[in-house]
Structures are given as C-alpha cells and as structure tokens.
Write an enzyme that holds these catalytic residues in place. Structure first.
Site, PDB file in Angstrom:
ATOM      1  N   HIS A 116       0.840  -1.196   0.000  1.00 34.73           N
ATOM      2  CA  HIS A 116       0.000   0.000   0.000  1.00 34.73           C
ATOM      3  C   HIS A 116       0.875   1.246   0.000  1.00 34.73           C
ATOM      4  O   HIS A 116       1.878   1.317   0.701  1.00 34.73           O
ATOM      5  CB  HIS A 116      -0.889  -0.021   1.253  1.00 34.73           C
ATOM      6  CG  HIS A 116      -1.926   1.041   1.283  1.00 34.73           C
ATOM      7  ND1 HIS A 116      -1.842   2.134   2.126  1.00 34.73           N
ATOM      8  CD2 HIS A 116      -3.078   1.183   0.592  1.00 34.73           C
ATOM      9  CE1 HIS A 116      -2.911   2.901   1.951  1.00 34.73           C
ATOM     10  NE2 HIS A 116      -3.666   2.346   1.023  1.00 34.73           N
ATOM     11  N   ASP A 174      -7.378  14.078  -5.335  1.00 33.93           N
ATOM     12  CA  ASP A 174      -7.033  12.690  -5.047  1.00 33.93           C
ATOM     13  C   ASP A 174      -8.333  12.024  -4.630  1.00 33.93           C
ATOM     14  O   ASP A 174      -8.900  12.354  -3.589  1.00 33.93           O
ATOM     15  CB  ASP A 174      -5.999  12.641  -3.919  1.00 33.93           C
ATOM     16  CG  ASP A 174      -5.538  11.226  -3.603  1.00 33.93           C
ATOM     17  OD1 ASP A 174      -6.088  10.263  -4.182  1.00 33.93           O
ATOM     18  OD2 ASP A 174      -4.631  11.080  -2.757  1.00 33.93           O
ATOM     19  N   MET A 175      -8.831  11.121  -5.433  1.00 35.60           N
ATOM     20  CA  MET A 175     -10.150  10.552  -5.174  1.00 35.60           C
ATOM     21  C   MET A 175     -10.174   9.044  -5.370  1.00 35.60           C
ATOM     22  O   MET A 175      -9.477   8.495  -6.224  1.00 35.60           O
ATOM     23  CB  MET A 175     -11.189  11.177  -6.104  1.00 35.60           C
ATOM     24  CG  MET A 175     -10.844  11.066  -7.586  1.00 35.60           C
ATOM     25  SD  MET A 175     -12.212  11.443  -8.691  1.00 35.60           S
ATOM     26  CE  MET A 175     -12.845   9.782  -9.006  1.00 35.60           C
ATOM     27  N   LYS A 224     -20.617   5.161 -14.024  1.00 36.73           N
ATOM     28  CA  LYS A 224     -19.457   6.003 -14.345  1.00 36.73           C
ATOM     29  C   LYS A 224     -18.275   5.662 -13.438  1.00 36.73           C
ATOM     30  O   LYS A 224     -17.140   5.512 -13.901  1.00 36.73           O
ATOM     31  CB  LYS A 224     -19.839   7.481 -14.217  1.00 36.73           C
ATOM     32  CG  LYS A 224     -20.910   7.906 -15.211  1.00 36.73           C
ATOM     33  CD  LYS A 224     -21.295   9.368 -15.032  1.00 36.73           C
ATOM     34  CE  LYS A 224     -22.403   9.753 -16.011  1.00 36.73           C
ATOM     35  NZ  LYS A 224     -22.821  11.164 -15.860  1.00 36.73           N
ATOM     36  N   GLN A 307      -7.765  23.266  -2.794  1.00 38.28           N
ATOM     37  CA  GLN A 307      -7.650  24.525  -2.056  1.00 38.28           C
ATOM     38  C   GLN A 307      -7.913  24.338  -0.566  1.00 38.28           C
ATOM     39  O   GLN A 307      -7.147  24.820   0.267  1.00 38.28           O
ATOM     40  CB  GLN A 307      -8.614  25.564  -2.627  1.00 38.28           C
ATOM     41  CG  GLN A 307      -8.510  26.926  -1.938  1.00 38.28           C
ATOM     42  CD  GLN A 307      -9.400  27.978  -2.603  1.00 38.28           C
ATOM     43  OE1 GLN A 307     -10.107  27.694  -3.572  1.00 38.28           O
ATOM     44  NE2 GLN A 307      -9.358  29.182  -2.084  1.00 38.28           N
TER      45      GLN A 307
END
Length: 349
Positions: A116, A174-175, A224, A307
């Site tokens: 990881h 970052d998702m 999606k 931000q």
C-alpha cells in the site's frame, strides 16, 4: 491531541523502524502519512501505522527490498518495488518519471510489486512542485460491488492529479472511484461514528450506516465510477502483468503474504505543449475564476480542487495536526503490533 508535523513524523518513523523498516524507508513512509494528516486526510495518515507495523512485523512487507528501475523506452519505464513499502517505491518511481518528462516531455512509469502506498496526492504533487503535470492511479483489493452486481470485484482504485499554477499553488485532487475510500470507513470506526447510507452496503447488499457492518463499498455515480475503477485496474494491474480485479490480494486477509500491487505514474511537461508560462497562467486563472463563481446556498465560496486541503495544511502548521487519542497512545507506546487485524477477514476490525 495536536502535534507538530515534525513530532508526528518522528513518532511514525520511530514506530515503523521498530517494526523492522530501515531508517530511510521509515522516514519515507512517515513523509507520506504526515502529508495526508496535514491536509486533513486522516484516513491515510497516522491511523495506518498500526496496520503497516503489524504487516512488516509479520513479514507481509519486505523490510529490505531490492528496488530495480528499468527504462523500456525514451518515455517509459518500470520500477520493481520487490514488495517493499509502496510509499517509498512510488516516490522513487515518480522521481525517475520527473527526470524523463523534463527531458522528453512525457513519462509513463509503472510501479509493480509494492505494498500500500498511501495518499496518491503526495506523488502527483512531487511532479507539480517541479512545474510538471502529475497523474497517478493505483489498484486496490476487491471491496466494491460493480454497477448492477451483488458481490465485490474491483477495489477503491484511486486517481490523483496535480497541475502547477503560479506562485507555488497547485490544483490537486485525489479521489477513490468509490463514493468514499475504505479508509474513511476505518476512520468512522476509529471514532465510533455512523457513515452516510450512500457509502456502502452490508452482507445482504442493503445500504448501511454502521461502519462495522460494511461488506462492500459503492462506486461513484453508478456506472461512471464502475468504468473509472475498471480503467485504473487495467492501467495499474493488467498493463504491468499483475493480478487484477478480484484476484488482487486483500489488504487485511493475510498479513504474512506480499501483496504485489501496481501503480502507474504519468507525467507531462507543459513546456513541450503550450509552454510553462502559458500553462501556469491558465491554471492560475482557472483558480481565480472558480473562486469568483457565485456560491450556492450553504456555501461561502467555490474552492478549486485542493484549495481546502492546502488551507487546512496552513492551519495545522500554526496549530498542530489533530490526532485521535488512541492513535497517539499507540504511537508513544512500546507496542509494535498486537494482532489488531484478523487475517481471516477481508476487512480490518
């Protein structure tokens, strides 16, 4: 409990070194974990140390890997992490990708056979700090039901992106390709808090608000998100000749075995396209345009991606990073691992 970045870094590195990592690698992992905590992404910060320490101590991470970097073309390469800690391997691979992109305009570097690697934003920001565009994707173990399915196949399979504007400011995101990352469920467990019923399902495939009853996560936006996690799995698994889909090893099933995970870095040099100055001006204008959009009801301002994380990082610099008490107590204790994770379960307790 609030700690300075330096204090938190030292506590993490010390614990990982006690578990068996070299000093350099322990500090490298601490860099990535503190980055996450400093940006408010606690699901990928210090709360992961106990898991890493237990896997290292049980032999499921190679504490002294033999890293190998092979260029396979002018703009392509593969970094073999020898099943060491992913944080260090991914960082070194990104360093190489940055060098290649500066010279040739584009770099694509696969990182194979790693553990990881934590928050991917750390690695894409390496590129942005060098005035380059960074994109990174990474496979993870199956804990997500595909759209229309009733059992897990793909992982949370995250995507991260960063682009440099002027004055050292970046657009960064970052998702996970799930509604929420598994780490968010772990964070809810650590605080004994409920989760929204849109995050996950129980063993019957029904939505649950109990983080301890989660059996699988849900993809973002239905089909999606399902398509995005497939794409990530192809780029970071199949492309590198690694296990893929539901064949990817579980993070928590057997901490004595190597995981053989994959990651892919793509780095683009704006100088080879519109030119760095024009590109940075466009990114900075985008930031300003987004901030100036009329906010919807309940919002004070439209923020550009990254931000709020940057603002949290600045606030933590002044006030210290907030760490859950039981995590702090573990970090300062003499305990390295205490079998917190059940090897018979695909999920952490």
């Amino acid at each position: 409990m609030r700690l300075s970045k330096e204090k938190l870094h030292d506590l993490i590195a010390n614990k990982l070194e006690k578990a068996g990592l070299s000093n350099d690698h322990a500090n490298g992992v601490a860099d990535v974990l503190v980055h996450a905590d400093a940006r408010g992404v606690h699901s990928h910060g210090a709360m992961r140390v106990e898991y890493y320490a237990e896997r290292i101590a049980k032999g499921g991470l190679n504490s002294h890997p033999d890293f190998k970097f092979e260029k396979t073309g002018p703009c392509t390469a593969v970094f073999d992490g020898d099943n060491g800690v992913g944080h260090v391997a991914a960082k070194l691979a990104m360093d190489e990708a940055i060098k290649m992109a500066k010279e040739n305009g584009v770099a694509v570097v696969g990182v194979k056979r790693i553990g990881h690697s934590g928050a991917l934003s750390y690695f894409v920001q390496q590129a942005a700090n060098e005035n380059l565009i960074g994109l990174s994707v990474c496979q993870s173990d199956p804990m997500v039901v595909p759209y229309g399915g009733a059992e897990p196949y793909y992982g949370t399979n995250p995507i991260a992106f960063a682009a440099p504007g002027k004055d050292g400011k970046h657009i960064t995101f970052d998702m996970a390709t799930t509604v929420q990352a598994w780490g968010k469920v772990l964070h809810a467990r650590s605080k004994n808090e409920p989760i929204p019923d849109t995050w996950a399902v129980d063993s019957n495939g029904e939505p649950t608000t109990d983080p301890f009853k989660v059996n699988a996560l849900l993809p973002i936006a239905g089909p999606k998100g399902y398509g995005l996690m497939m794409m990530v799995d192809v780029l970071s698994g199949i492309l590198l000749g690694l296990p893929f889909g539901n064949k990817v090893s579980s993070m928590y099933h057997d901490l004595t075995e190597y995981r053989n995970l994959g990651q892919l870095h793509i780095v683009i040099n704006p100088e080879f396209f519109a030119g760095l100055g024009v590109f940075q001006e466009g990114i900075s204008t985008t930031m300003k345009d987004l901030n100036n959009i009329k906010p919807a009801s309940g919002f004070k301002q439209v923020s550009y991606p990254g931000q709020r994380s940057a603002e949290r990082e600045k606030a933590y610099e002044e006030n210290g990073i907030e760490i859950v008490d039981h995590i702090y107590e573990y970090l300062i204790s003499d305990v390295v691992h205490n079998n917190v994770y059940d090897h018979k379960s695909p999920f952490a307790k």
